[in-house]
Design a protein around this motif. Structure first.
Motif, PDB file in Angstrom:
ATOM      1  N   ALA A  18       0.798  -1.225   0.000  1.00  0.00           N
ATOM      2  CA  ALA A  18       0.000   0.000   0.000  1.00  0.00           C
ATOM      3  C   ALA A  18       0.828   1.270   0.000  1.00  0.00           C
ATOM      4  O   ALA A  18       0.391   2.303  -0.537  1.00  0.00           O
ATOM      5  CB  ALA A  18      -0.943  -0.004   1.208  1.00  0.00           C
ATOM      6  N   SER A  19       2.023   1.252   0.575  1.00  0.00           N
ATOM      7  CA  SER A  19       2.839   2.464   0.643  1.00  0.00           C
ATOM      8  C   SER A  19       3.338   2.916  -0.722  1.00  0.00           C
ATOM      9  O   SER A  19       3.810   4.048  -0.869  1.00  0.00           O
ATOM     10  CB  SER A  19       4.030   2.263   1.591  1.00  0.00           C
ATOM     11  OG  SER A  19       4.871   1.219   1.131  1.00  0.00           O
ATOM     12  N   VAL A  20       3.238   2.068  -1.721  1.00  0.00           N
ATOM     13  CA  VAL A  20       3.529   2.447  -3.109  1.00  0.00           C
ATOM     14  C   VAL A  20       2.248   2.523  -3.929  1.00  0.00           C
ATOM     15  O   VAL A  20       2.055   3.439  -4.733  1.00  0.00           O
ATOM     16  CB  VAL A  20       4.515   1.448  -3.758  1.00  0.00           C
ATOM     17  CG1 VAL A  20       4.482   1.548  -5.275  1.00  0.00           C
ATOM     18  CG2 VAL A  20       5.932   1.707  -3.277  1.00  0.00           C
ATOM     19  N   PHE A  37     -11.615   4.323  -7.626  1.00  0.00           N
ATOM     20  CA  PHE A  37     -10.842   3.138  -7.265  1.00  0.00           C
ATOM     21  C   PHE A  37     -11.572   2.252  -6.261  1.00  0.00           C
ATOM     22  O   PHE A  37     -12.245   2.746  -5.352  1.00  0.00           O
ATOM     23  CB  PHE A  37      -9.494   3.551  -6.663  1.00  0.00           C
ATOM     24  CG  PHE A  37      -8.600   4.291  -7.609  1.00  0.00           C
ATOM     25  CD1 PHE A  37      -7.780   3.597  -8.490  1.00  0.00           C
ATOM     26  CD2 PHE A  37      -8.572   5.671  -7.630  1.00  0.00           C
ATOM     27  CE1 PHE A  37      -6.952   4.265  -9.372  1.00  0.00           C
ATOM     28  CE2 PHE A  37      -7.742   6.354  -8.499  1.00  0.00           C
ATOM     29  CZ  PHE A  37      -6.929   5.650  -9.376  1.00  0.00           C
ATOM     30  N   LEU A  38     -11.389   0.945  -6.457  1.00  0.00           N
ATOM     31  CA  LEU A  38     -11.730  -0.046  -5.451  1.00  0.00           C
ATOM     32  C   LEU A  38     -10.405  -0.579  -4.916  1.00  0.00           C
ATOM     33  O   LEU A  38      -9.600  -1.110  -5.683  1.00  0.00           O
ATOM     34  CB  LEU A  38     -12.555  -1.187  -6.048  1.00  0.00           C
ATOM     35  CG  LEU A  38     -13.930  -0.843  -6.600  1.00  0.00           C
ATOM     36  CD1 LEU A  38     -14.567  -2.081  -7.225  1.00  0.00           C
ATOM     37  CD2 LEU A  38     -14.835  -0.302  -5.503  1.00  0.00           C
ATOM     38  N   LEU A  39     -10.169  -0.426  -3.612  1.00  0.00           N
ATOM     39  CA  LEU A  39      -8.907  -0.828  -3.015  1.00  0.00           C
ATOM     40  C   LEU A  39      -9.113  -2.078  -2.175  1.00  0.00           C
ATOM     41  O   LEU A  39      -9.863  -2.056  -1.190  1.00  0.00           O
ATOM     42  CB  LEU A  39      -8.359   0.298  -2.131  1.00  0.00           C
ATOM     43  CG  LEU A  39      -8.184   1.656  -2.815  1.00  0.00           C
ATOM     44  CD1 LEU A  39      -7.734   2.699  -1.815  1.00  0.00           C
ATOM     45  CD2 LEU A  39      -7.197   1.561  -3.963  1.00  0.00           C
ATOM     46  N   PHE A  40      -8.446  -3.159  -2.572  1.00  0.00           N
ATOM     47  CA  PHE A  40      -8.589  -4.434  -1.881  1.00  0.00           C
ATOM     48  C   PHE A  40      -7.331  -4.711  -1.069  1.00  0.00           C
ATOM     49  O   PHE A  40      -6.226  -4.752  -1.614  1.00  0.00           O
ATOM     50  CB  PHE A  40      -8.834  -5.562  -2.884  1.00  0.00           C
ATOM     51  CG  PHE A  40     -10.120  -5.420  -3.639  1.00  0.00           C
ATOM     52  CD1 PHE A  40     -11.291  -5.949  -3.121  1.00  0.00           C
ATOM     53  CD2 PHE A  40     -10.164  -4.750  -4.851  1.00  0.00           C
ATOM     54  CE1 PHE A  40     -12.488  -5.824  -3.805  1.00  0.00           C
ATOM     55  CE2 PHE A  40     -11.361  -4.612  -5.543  1.00  0.00           C
ATOM     56  CZ  PHE A  40     -12.529  -5.149  -5.016  1.00  0.00           C
ATOM     57  N   GLY A  41      -7.511  -4.899   0.249  1.00  0.00           N
ATOM     58  CA  GLY A  41      -6.373  -5.184   1.100  1.00  0.00           C
ATOM     59  C   GLY A  41      -6.656  -4.887   2.554  1.00  0.00           C
ATOM     60  O   GLY A  41      -7.805  -4.672   2.955  1.00  0.00           O
ATOM     61  N   PRO A  48      -4.136   4.718   6.478  1.00  0.00           N
ATOM     62  CA  PRO A  48      -3.134   5.756   6.764  1.00  0.00           C
ATOM     63  C   PRO A  48      -2.523   6.365   5.501  1.00  0.00           C
ATOM     64  O   PRO A  48      -2.210   7.559   5.472  1.00  0.00           O
ATOM     65  CB  PRO A  48      -2.078   4.997   7.580  1.00  0.00           C
ATOM     66  CG  PRO A  48      -2.810   3.861   8.195  1.00  0.00           C
ATOM     67  CD  PRO A  48      -3.818   3.451   7.171  1.00  0.00           C
ATOM     68  N   GLU A  49      -2.371   5.554   4.458  1.00  0.00           N
ATOM     69  CA  GLU A  49      -1.855   6.073   3.197  1.00  0.00           C
ATOM     70  C   GLU A  49      -2.885   6.979   2.516  1.00  0.00           C
ATOM     71  O   GLU A  49      -2.534   8.022   1.960  1.00  0.00           O
ATOM     72  CB  GLU A  49      -1.463   4.922   2.264  1.00  0.00           C
ATOM     73  CG  GLU A  49      -0.285   4.104   2.747  1.00  0.00           C
ATOM     74  CD  GLU A  49       1.004   4.896   2.815  1.00  0.00           C
ATOM     75  OE1 GLU A  49       1.164   5.852   2.023  1.00  0.00           O
ATOM     76  OE2 GLU A  49       1.845   4.563   3.660  1.00  0.00           O
ATOM     77  N   LEU A  50      -4.146   6.584   2.567  1.00  0.00           N
ATOM     78  CA  LEU A  50      -5.200   7.414   1.980  1.00  0.00           C
ATOM     79  C   LEU A  50      -5.305   8.765   2.671  1.00  0.00           C
ATOM     80  O   LEU A  50      -5.617   9.784   2.034  1.00  0.00           O
ATOM     81  CB  LEU A  50      -6.551   6.691   2.064  1.00  0.00           C
ATOM     82  CG  LEU A  50      -6.830   5.588   1.040  1.00  0.00           C
ATOM     83  CD1 LEU A  50      -8.184   4.952   1.313  1.00  0.00           C
ATOM     84  CD2 LEU A  50      -6.775   6.130  -0.386  1.00  0.00           C
ATOM     85  N   ALA A  51      -5.041   8.786   3.975  1.00  0.00           N
ATOM     86  CA  ALA A  51      -5.126  10.041   4.725  1.00  0.00           C
ATOM     87  C   ALA A  51      -4.135  11.075   4.211  1.00  0.00           C
ATOM     88  O   ALA A  51      -4.346  12.289   4.366  1.00  0.00           O
ATOM     89  CB  ALA A  51      -4.896   9.778   6.208  1.00  0.00           C
ATOM     90  N   MET A  56      -7.419  11.198  -3.481  1.00  0.00           N
ATOM     91  CA  MET A  56      -7.457   9.754  -3.665  1.00  0.00           C
ATOM     92  C   MET A  56      -8.470   9.130  -2.718  1.00  0.00           C
ATOM     93  O   MET A  56      -9.239   8.228  -3.103  1.00  0.00           O
ATOM     94  CB  MET A  56      -6.056   9.175  -3.427  1.00  0.00           C
ATOM     95  CG  MET A  56      -5.955   7.673  -3.575  1.00  0.00           C
ATOM     96  SD  MET A  56      -6.185   7.127  -5.277  1.00  0.00           S
ATOM     97  CE  MET A  56      -6.237   5.350  -5.029  1.00  0.00           C
ATOM     98  N   LYS A  57      -8.491   9.581  -1.487  1.00  0.00           N
ATOM     99  CA  LYS A  57      -9.442   9.053  -0.506  1.00  0.00           C
ATOM    100  C   LYS A  57     -10.878   9.292  -0.951  1.00  0.00           C
ATOM    101  O   LYS A  57     -11.738   8.412  -0.833  1.00  0.00           O
ATOM    102  CB  LYS A  57      -9.199   9.698   0.855  1.00  0.00           C
ATOM    103  CG  LYS A  57     -10.092   9.149   1.966  1.00  0.00           C
ATOM    104  CD  LYS A  57      -9.727   9.751   3.310  1.00  0.00           C
ATOM    105  CE  LYS A  57     -10.618   9.178   4.413  1.00  0.00           C
ATOM    106  NZ  LYS A  57     -10.249   9.736   5.739  1.00  0.00           N
ATOM    107  N   ALA A  58     -11.144  10.484  -1.500  1.00  0.00           N
ATOM    108  CA  ALA A  58     -12.500  10.819  -1.939  1.00  0.00           C
ATOM    109  C   ALA A  58     -12.937   9.983  -3.134  1.00  0.00           C
ATOM    110  O   ALA A  58     -14.139   9.761  -3.339  1.00  0.00           O
ATOM    111  CB  ALA A  58     -12.574  12.300  -2.283  1.00  0.00           C
TER     112      ALA A  58
END
Length: 351
Positions: A18-20, A37-41, A48-51, A56-58
């Protein structure tokens, strides 16, 4: 409002996950704001990365799973352990269910190929998927495949790679009849193994209207851009790719060291800084990141496992462009037009 391009991401794939994946997707989103985006994980790793990336978070929805496929797992092991639960499987399954238009993963190549083939299934007449990617050359870009989806291949497999690669090139480069060459150890017809020589006979005998077969191409011909499409089986294709990437990095290091040797070279660098930057950009392998798994009933893009955020962004861009330009439909149409001729011609030429 135009329909958004929906991209499913294996957020746990690659060397660092996720950090990349998240910052890379954020870079791509800045270039293509009509993306969601659909983020699977693992939610604990993703959020924390989305924050750090509000836009990107929105534009994202997180689907939690704590099962991730490691880079070392064998495809059969990954299928048994990660089927229907891993971040990689769920991203591919979203494409199958119509919840996403494309899946992108930097994870284990063998596992990705196995899961994509098992879940999405193959197009009629295609036995195995192939990784196809854009390759920068002296005369523009070429499509090269297979870059490592599977190992080995008979004459019929090489022929289907030629058809799929030419279909992709015709759409990407707006060509009516792309030129196609078979990667070999020499250009003479007597050189190479039996299957590649059979594939050459097959392509000449079929004389397909959608491609122009030009013969064998040696390794140095890829960079010279002697054909719009270069076809090879996955073992040699992956070696060629990694060798080219390594050479690009080596030349960049040589150039950097030379520019630092003397005060004159440093002054010369200042005058030619823009030219050197353009050269570095052209040689940067991250800008060619993102291989499309052709032959599937859906779009899946493979990123290098060791790609940084900028490199992963290019892989997401490839997925976006495949959907935006409707390449899958156009490739399927070309395959269907050739379909009635493929099997009979193959049997006749190889027999």
């Amino acid at each position: 409002m135009p329909q958004k391009v929906r991209i499913a991401l294996d957020a746990m794939g690659g060397d660092v996950g996720a950090s990349v994946v998240i910052p890379g997707a954020a870079v791509s989103l800045s270039r293509h704001p009509d993306t969601e985006f659909l983020l699977f994980g693992d939610r604990a790793a993703i959020e924390p990365e989305l924050a750090k990336h509000p836009a990107m978070k929105a534009a994202s929805r997180v689907i939690h799973t704590d099962v991730a496929i490691s880079m070392k797992e064998k495809p059969s092991q990954a299928l048994r352990r990660g089927r229907k639960a891993s971040s990689m499987w769920l991203a591919i399954d979203a494409v199958k269910k119509g919840e996403a238009d494309v899946a992108v993963s930097a994870g284990n190549t063998g596992a990705l190929m196995a899961m994509a083939r098992f879940n999405l299934h193959m197009l009629p007449g295609i036995d195995r998927p192939a990784i196809a990617a854009m390759w920068p050359t002296l005369r523009g870009d070429s499509v090269v495949l297979d870059l490592g989806a599977t190992i080995g291949g008979d004459a019929h497999h090489l022929m289907t790679l030629a058809v799929m690669g030419s279909a992709m090139a015709s759409v990407l480069f707006d060509l009516e009849r792309p030129t196609v060459g078979l990667l070999n150890i020499g250009v003479e017809e007597v050189k190479g193994g039996e299957e590649i020589r059979k594939a050459a006979e097959l392509l000449r005998a079929m004389d397909l209207p959608q491609l122009e077969y030009i013969g064998f191409v040696e390794g140095d011909g890829i960079g010279r851009g002697v054909a719009d499409v270069i076809v090879t089986e996955g073992f040699s294709g992956n070696i060629a790719l990694k060798a080219a990437e390594g050479t690009a990095r080596q030349m960049a290091e040589f150039l950097r060291a030379s520019m630092r040797k003397t005060w004159r070279s440093r002054i010369g660098y200042l005058f030619a800084k823009d030219a050197f930057q353009a050269l570095r950009n052209k040689m940067d392998p991250t800008r060619s990141n993102g291989g499309v798994l052709l032959g599937l009933r859906g779009i899946v893009v493979k990123s290098h496992g060791g790609a940084d955020a900028e490199g992963f962004a290019y892989a997401v861009d490839v997925g976006y462009e495949m959907v935006h330009d409707n390449l899958l439909t156009k490739i399927n149409q070309m395959l269907n037009r050739n379909g009635s001729a493929l099997a009979p011609a193959a049997q006749e030429a190889v027999s």
